[in-house]
Design a protein around this motif. Structure first.
Motif, short mmCIF file in Angstrom:
data_model
loop_
_atom_site.label_atom_id
_atom_site.label_comp_id
_atom_site.label_asym_id
_atom_site.label_seq_id
_atom_site.Cartn_x
_atom_site.Cartn_y
_atom_site.Cartn_z
N ASP A 86 65.02 98.11 2.92
CA ASP A 86 64.77 99.39 3.58
C ASP A 86 63.60 100.14 2.96
OD1 ASP A 86 66.83 99.00 5.35
OD2 ASP A 86 68.31 100.02 4.11
N GLY A 87 63.02 99.59 1.89
CA GLY A 87 61.90 100.25 1.24
C GLY A 87 60.64 100.21 2.07
N ASN A 88 59.69 101.04 1.71
CA ASN A 88 58.41 101.11 2.40
C ASN A 88 57.60 99.85 2.06
OD1 ASN A 88 55.71 101.62 3.11
ND2 ASN A 88 55.94 103.82 2.78
N PRO A 89 57.20 99.05 3.06
CA PRO A 89 56.47 97.81 2.79
C PRO A 89 55.18 98.01 2.00
CG PRO A 89 57.15 97.90 5.08
CD PRO A 89 57.45 99.24 4.49
#
Length: 174
Positions: free
Chosen positions: A50-53
């Motif tokens: 779910d982290g920012n790529p």
């Protein structure tokens, strides 16, 4: 898709398009074209979390360098210009981006912690990513992940799309 191009529309809610496979060591070639006000990017080795790529892997910024500051009345950080490693490192040259409406080509070689990036044939990065800072530092980011194209924000184009991509070629390295 239109005529073999992936088009990011001014309207919509999708944040990115990504590969179904993950990549660790690879060569990549990709053409992109942007309109006025475009804000996009190319994700490399991004984690499927779910982290920012842009921070789980890395992002090569794609932006309207020519008009962004004047149109948004803002000042860009050095890493926010096209081909910058978002949040971490400025491009080594800022004169590689072609005028709006013309096709640009990224060539990326990424093996282990070695990354070489060219934009339209000009060397932008030839680095040991483990020596690149950022938050988190690159040495703490995913070593394997998806490759993706970011749909961050619509441009001010009068057309339907603000960023287009074509000729994406990825070759895993042994």
């Amino acid at each position: 898709a239109r005529k073999g191009e992936l088009c990011f529309l001014n309207e919509g809610s999708s944040h990115h398009i990504r590969t179904t496979e993950d990549y660790q060591d690879f060569q990549l070639r990709l053409d992109f074209q942007i309109d006025r006000g475009a804000n996009s990017g190319l994700f490399l080795r991004a984690a499927r979390s779910d982290g920012n790529p842009a921070y789980t892997g890395c992002e090569l910024q794609i932006l309207d360098d020519f008009n962004w500051e004047a149109d948004t009345k803002s000042k860009l950080a050095d890493y926010q210009f096209t081909a910058g490693l978002y949040g971490a490192k400025a491009p080594d040259t800022k004169d590689a981006l072609k005028p709006l409406g013309e096709w640009n080509t990224f060539d990326v070689y990424y093996r282990g912690n070695r990354m070489t990036v060219r934009l339209n044939g000009k060397l932008i990065h030839d680095i040991n990513t483990h020596e690149v800072g950022g938050s988190p530092p690159f040495k703490d980011r995913a070593a394997t992940g998806f490759i993706g194209m970011q749909r961050h924000g619509a441009g001010s184009s009068s057309g339907d799309d603000y960023a287009r991509f074509r000729n994406l070629f990825i070759r895993p390295l042994d």
